[in-house]
Design a protein around this motif. Structure first.
Motif, PDB file in Angstrom:
ATOM      1  N   ARG A 169       0.850  -1.197   0.000  1.00 52.78           N
ATOM      2  CA  ARG A 169       0.000   0.000   0.000  1.00 52.78           C
ATOM      3  C   ARG A 169       0.884   1.244   0.000  1.00 52.78           C
ATOM      4  NH1 ARG A 169      -2.661  -0.452   5.307  1.00 52.78           N
ATOM      5  NH2 ARG A 169      -3.840   1.387   4.650  1.00 52.78           N
ATOM      6  N   VAL A 170       0.954   1.949  -1.117  1.00 54.42           N
ATOM      7  CA  VAL A 170       1.803   3.128  -1.244  1.00 54.42           C
ATOM      8  C   VAL A 170       1.161   4.297  -0.497  1.00 54.42           C
ATOM      9  CG1 VAL A 170       2.833   4.782  -2.838  1.00 54.42           C
ATOM     10  CG2 VAL A 170       2.763   2.350  -3.434  1.00 54.42           C
ATOM     11  N   VAL A 171       1.829   4.755   0.544  1.00 55.80           N
ATOM     12  CA  VAL A 171       1.327   5.807   1.434  1.00 55.80           C
ATOM     13  C   VAL A 171      -0.103   5.491   1.875  1.00 55.80           C
ATOM     14  CG1 VAL A 171       1.289   8.303   1.843  1.00 55.80           C
ATOM     15  CG2 VAL A 171       2.765   7.403   0.078  1.00 55.80           C
ATOM     16  N   GLY A 172      -0.353   4.220   2.143  1.00 61.03           N
ATOM     17  CA  GLY A 172      -1.632   3.782   2.687  1.00 61.03           C
ATOM     18  C   GLY A 172      -2.742   3.599   1.693  1.00 61.03           C
ATOM     19  N   ALA A 173      -2.466   3.736   0.384  1.00 59.87           N
ATOM     20  CA  ALA A 173      -3.507   3.583  -0.631  1.00 59.87           C
ATOM     21  C   ALA A 173      -3.785   2.101  -0.890  1.00 59.87           C
ATOM     22  CB  ALA A 173      -3.076   4.287  -1.921  1.00 59.87           C
ATOM     23  N   GLU A 174      -4.556   1.800  -1.936  1.00 62.53           N
ATOM     24  CA  GLU A 174      -4.890   0.417  -2.256  1.00 62.53           C
ATOM     25  C   GLU A 174      -3.637  -0.354  -2.668  1.00 62.53           C
ATOM     26  OE1 GLU A 174      -7.908  -1.158  -1.958  1.00 62.53           O
ATOM     27  OE2 GLU A 174      -8.321   0.690  -0.862  1.00 62.53           O
ATOM     28  N   PRO A 175      -3.616  -1.677  -2.412  1.00 59.71           N
ATOM     29  CA  PRO A 175      -2.428  -2.472  -2.729  1.00 59.71           C
ATOM     30  C   PRO A 175      -2.054  -2.402  -4.210  1.00 59.71           C
ATOM     31  CG  PRO A 175      -3.897  -3.708  -1.297  1.00 59.71           C
ATOM     32  CD  PRO A 175      -4.650  -2.484  -1.729  1.00 59.71           C
ATOM     33  N   THR A 176      -0.739  -2.349  -4.447  1.00 59.33           N
ATOM     34  CA  THR A 176      -0.211  -2.335  -5.811  1.00 59.33           C
ATOM     35  C   THR A 176       1.164  -2.992  -5.800  1.00 59.33           C
ATOM     36  OG1 THR A 176       0.142  -0.919  -7.742  1.00 59.33           O
ATOM     37  CG2 THR A 176       0.928  -0.087  -5.638  1.00 59.33           C
ATOM     38  N   ASP A 177       1.757  -3.152  -6.974  1.00 56.70           N
ATOM     39  CA  ASP A 177       3.097  -3.712  -7.094  1.00 56.70           C
ATOM     40  C   ASP A 177       4.073  -2.606  -7.466  1.00 56.70           C
ATOM     41  OD1 ASP A 177       1.744  -6.086  -6.747  1.00 56.70           O
ATOM     42  OD2 ASP A 177       1.915  -6.708  -8.852  1.00 56.70           O
ATOM     43  N   LEU A 178       5.312  -2.740  -7.013  1.00 54.11           N
ATOM     44  CA  LEU A 178       6.379  -1.812  -7.358  1.00 54.11           C
ATOM     45  C   LEU A 178       7.548  -2.605  -7.928  1.00 54.11           C
ATOM     46  CD1 LEU A 178       6.520   0.389  -4.105  1.00 54.11           C
ATOM     47  CD2 LEU A 178       5.278   0.899  -6.205  1.00 54.11           C
ATOM     48  N   LEU A 179       8.039  -2.193  -9.083  1.00 55.58           N
ATOM     49  CA  LEU A 179       9.246  -2.798  -9.653  1.00 55.58           C
ATOM     50  C   LEU A 179      10.376  -1.790  -9.542  1.00 55.58           C
ATOM     51  CD1 LEU A 179      10.686  -5.090 -11.166  1.00 55.58           C
ATOM     52  CD2 LEU A 179       9.963  -3.992 -13.315  1.00 55.58           C
ATOM     53  N   LEU A 180      11.422  -2.184  -8.825  1.00 55.71           N
ATOM     54  CA  LEU A 180      12.583  -1.327  -8.633  1.00 55.71           C
ATOM     55  C   LEU A 180      13.736  -1.878  -9.463  1.00 55.71           C
ATOM     56  CD1 LEU A 180      12.557  -1.062  -4.701  1.00 55.71           C
ATOM     57  CD2 LEU A 180      11.051   0.080  -6.353  1.00 55.71           C
ATOM     58  N   ASP A 231       2.224  -7.835   1.280  1.00 56.42           N
ATOM     59  CA  ASP A 231       0.880  -7.944   1.842  1.00 56.42           C
ATOM     60  C   ASP A 231       0.855  -7.392   3.267  1.00 56.42           C
ATOM     61  OD1 ASP A 231      -1.808  -8.676   2.133  1.00 56.42           O
ATOM     62  OD2 ASP A 231      -1.249 -10.617   2.992  1.00 56.42           O
ATOM     63  N   GLY A 232      -0.005  -6.430   3.510  1.00 59.05           N
ATOM     64  CA  GLY A 232      -0.136  -5.827   4.829  1.00 59.05           C
ATOM     65  C   GLY A 232       0.861  -4.723   5.111  1.00 59.05           C
ATOM     66  N   LEU A 233       1.778  -4.473   4.176  1.00 60.15           N
ATOM     67  CA  LEU A 233       2.799  -3.453   4.391  1.00 60.15           C
ATOM     68  C   LEU A 233       2.418  -2.129   3.736  1.00 60.15           C
ATOM     69  CD1 LEU A 233       6.081  -5.510   3.772  1.00 60.15           C
ATOM     70  CD2 LEU A 233       4.725  -5.293   5.880  1.00 60.15           C
ATOM     71  N   VAL A 234       2.980  -1.061   4.247  1.00 58.98           N
ATOM     72  CA  VAL A 234       2.803   0.280   3.693  1.00 58.98           C
ATOM     73  C   VAL A 234       4.151   0.768   3.180  1.00 58.98           C
ATOM     74  CG1 VAL A 234       2.238   2.692   4.216  1.00 58.98           C
ATOM     75  CG2 VAL A 234       0.856   0.835   5.188  1.00 58.98           C
ATOM     76  N   ALA A 235       4.170   1.294   1.953  1.00 59.50           N
ATOM     77  CA  ALA A 235       5.383   1.887   1.387  1.00 59.50           C
ATOM     78  C   ALA A 235       5.336   3.398   1.566  1.00 59.50           C
ATOM     79  CB  ALA A 235       5.513   1.537  -0.094  1.00 59.50           C
ATOM     80  N   LEU A 236       6.390   3.936   2.141  1.00 61.88           N
ATOM     81  CA  LEU A 236       6.535   5.378   2.318  1.00 61.88           C
ATOM     82  C   LEU A 236       7.774   5.842   1.575  1.00 61.88           C
ATOM     83  CD1 LEU A 236       5.955   5.731   6.176  1.00 61.88           C
ATOM     84  CD2 LEU A 236       4.319   6.282   4.364  1.00 61.88           C
ATOM     85  N   PRO A 237       7.795   7.101   1.128  1.00 65.85           N
ATOM     86  CA  PRO A 237       9.067   7.623   0.645  1.00 65.85           C
ATOM     87  C   PRO A 237      10.089   7.538   1.771  1.00 65.85           C
ATOM     88  CG  PRO A 237       7.506   9.416   1.058  1.00 65.85           C
ATOM     89  CD  PRO A 237       6.737   8.128   1.173  1.00 65.85           C
ATOM     90  N   GLY A 238      11.337   7.201   1.445  1.00 65.85           N
ATOM     91  CA  GLY A 238      12.356   7.058   2.485  1.00 65.85           C
ATOM     92  C   GLY A 238      12.374   8.255   3.413  1.00 65.85           C
ATOM     93  N   LEU A 239      12.444   8.004   4.702  1.00 64.12           N
ATOM     94  CA  LEU A 239      12.401   9.080   5.686  1.00 64.12           C
ATOM     95  C   LEU A 239      13.669   9.936   5.589  1.00 64.12           C
ATOM     96  CD1 LEU A 239      10.969   7.145   8.768  1.00 64.12           C
ATOM     97  CD2 LEU A 239       9.752   8.144   6.820  1.00 64.12           C
ATOM     98  N   VAL A 240      13.539  11.204   5.938  1.00 61.85           N
ATOM     99  CA  VAL A 240      14.642  12.159   5.884  1.00 61.85           C
ATOM    100  C   VAL A 240      14.728  12.863   7.232  1.00 61.85           C
ATOM    101  CG1 VAL A 240      15.545  14.236   4.767  1.00 61.85           C
ATOM    102  CG2 VAL A 240      14.349  12.501   3.400  1.00 61.85           C
ATOM    103  N   ASP A 241      15.898  12.803   7.862  1.00 66.13           N
ATOM    104  CA  ASP A 241      16.076  13.441   9.172  1.00 66.13           C
ATOM    105  C   ASP A 241      16.939  14.686   9.026  1.00 66.13           C
ATOM    106  OD1 ASP A 241      15.886  13.913  11.865  1.00 66.13           O
ATOM    107  OD2 ASP A 241      17.519  12.567  12.411  1.00 66.13           O
TER     108      ASP A 241
END
Length: 436
Positions: free
Chosen positions: A21-32, A55-65
């Motif tokens: 789930r990209v930023v909590g949206a509906e499930p999708t696939d990502l090819l890197l 499955d069950g995971l959320v993808a976020l843009p990499g965090l920046v500190d």
């Protein structure tokens, strides 16, 4: 997380993340592949790609500190660029800005380039040095701001963090200088004449404990002064580790007037209060100090509203002898990189877009890190983190990657677990473990 992978990435391999789930949206696939997100969509396939079941995971843009202390050079007993980078990757970060209070101080092109090169050698996160505003953090003479900006490290943020640039004439000159290259002065807001000998927040608890107080006005007065200077000069100001409700109101007024000011809050100032000092455990000693429950509430509301722009860890590792001592002699500071996202989930809940904005997109924008802070999409650099929001973990200092152990969350059970982190398509964390 069900995955075909184990810790130990394959350099140059393509990765197919299924059903995330990209930023909590509906499930999708990502090819890197090739360092970027090549495709996004359901039912993707790629021969030879290593597969991650999202499955069950959320993808976020990499965090920046925007506020990390890596201690190298000078205090490698507390942290190194490599160990701090590993802690950052395990916390879901793909970029960190390293503060200047090293030994020697990062006040020359040579020192900031050393830190930058050490980050590149570690290869776990992008390490962007922050240069000192003044020589030796002494607050007397401007450091080599232009030379650091033109160095290989391309410094754009300057801060004497740990020390306030207290002289208003020097602060004005710094703001004027960095305006030429759209730089930022990040201020540690503390009027030193109001905090001499201070040990904790000035209030009912400090009176009860008999400890010298650090009044909220010491922070608020400097912020008020500096937003006026920034407005006068037309330059960019960033306020480090905001901690009081009064500071929020100063910022609110400044932003209404269009002042170019941003501000950060730390995870610990969003969760912990000055009542923790009643234990006299020096792990809770920090600068600025933990404040009241009313301050915590105000900071949370300001973060949601956008008056406070970002969350920054102020990750401050210390060697055992600097923390395991009497409160008065202990160094201020707490670890933060490996727990920040969990604290935010505890404070905000699963508000994924807000978390992405405050922990990735906006800090990347402030720092000018153009490859970071971008949601996974075709052609975007593959800097991302995968989070399991259903997981809960009890914080064990002995399991952390940092060389230090001064976490204020020891024994607390917090939500969320970083499952994987990718830096330009290469895994730095898989199955919750550092790849190297």
């Amino acid at each position: 997380m069900k995955t075909e992978l184990t810790a130990g990435g394959d350099p140059g391999a393509a990765y197919l993340i299924r059903g995330v789930r990209v930023v909590g949206a509906e499930p999708t696939d990502l090819l890197l592949t090739g360092g970027v997100v090549a495709e996004v969509g359901r039912g993707l396939a790629a021969r030879g790609a290593r597969v991650v079941d999202g499955d069950g995971l959320v993808a976020l843009p990499g965090l920046v500190d925007l506020h990390t202390h890596l201690r190298e050079p000078g205090r490698e007993d507390a942290e190194t660029v490599e160990s701090g980078s590993r802690a950052a990757a395990l916390g879901g970060y793909t970029a960190v800005c390293a503060m200047a209070n090293t030994s020697p101080v990062a006040d020359t092109a040579g020192v900031v380039e050393q830190v930058w090169r050490l980050g590149r050698e570690a290869g776990l996160v992008d390490v962007q040095p922050i240069g000192a505003v003044t020589v030796g953090l002494a607050g007397e003479h401007l450091a080599e701001l232009g030379a650091m900006a033109e160095s290989a490290a391309r410094v754009r943020i300057f801060s004497d963090d740990g020390h306030c640039v207290a002289d208003p004439r020097l602060m004005r000159r710094a703001l004027e200088y960095v305006k030429a290259f759209d730089g930022v002065i990040a201020q540690h807001a503390e009027e030193p004449r109001l905090t001499e000998g201070a040990q904790m927040h000035e209030g009912e608890v400090s009176t009860r404990l008999g400890l010298t107080g650090w009044p909220a006005v010491a922070e608020e007065a400097i912020i008020a002064r500096d937003v006026l200077l920034a407005e006068h000069v037309g330059s960019r100001l960033h306020v480090c580790h905001l901690s009081t409700a009064g500071s929020v109101e100063v910022l609110r007024h400044a932003k209404k007037r269009g002042v170019r000011v941003t501000a950060e809050v730390t995870p610990h100032h969003l969760l912990l209060t000055d009542e923790r000092a009643t234990s006299y455990d020096p792990v809770f000693k920090v600068n600025p100090p933990l404040r009241t429950a009313a301050d915590v509430t105000a900071l949370r509301e300001a973060l949601v509203e956008g008056i406070v722009d970002i969350v920054a860890t102020d990750h401050a590792p210390h060697a055992l002898e600097d923390k395991e001592c009497e409160w008065a002699y202990a160094r201020p500071g707490m670890l933060g990189l490996e727990t920040a996202l969990s604290v935010l989930l505890d404070v905000l809940g699963e508000r994924w877009d807000l978390i992405a904005e405050r922990m990735s997109r906006t800090p990347a924008r402030i720092a000018g890190l153009v490859e970071h802070g971008r949601d996974p999409a075709p052609g975007v650099p593959a800097n991302l983190t995968l989070v399991d929001p259903a997981a809960r973990r009890t914080i064990d200092p002995g399991e952390q990657a940092s060389r230090s152990r001064n976490t204020p969350y020891a024994g607390l059970t917090l939500p969320g677990r970083i499952v994987a982190t990718f830096l330009r398509g290469e895994p730095t964390v898989l199955d919750g473990k550092a790849v190297r």
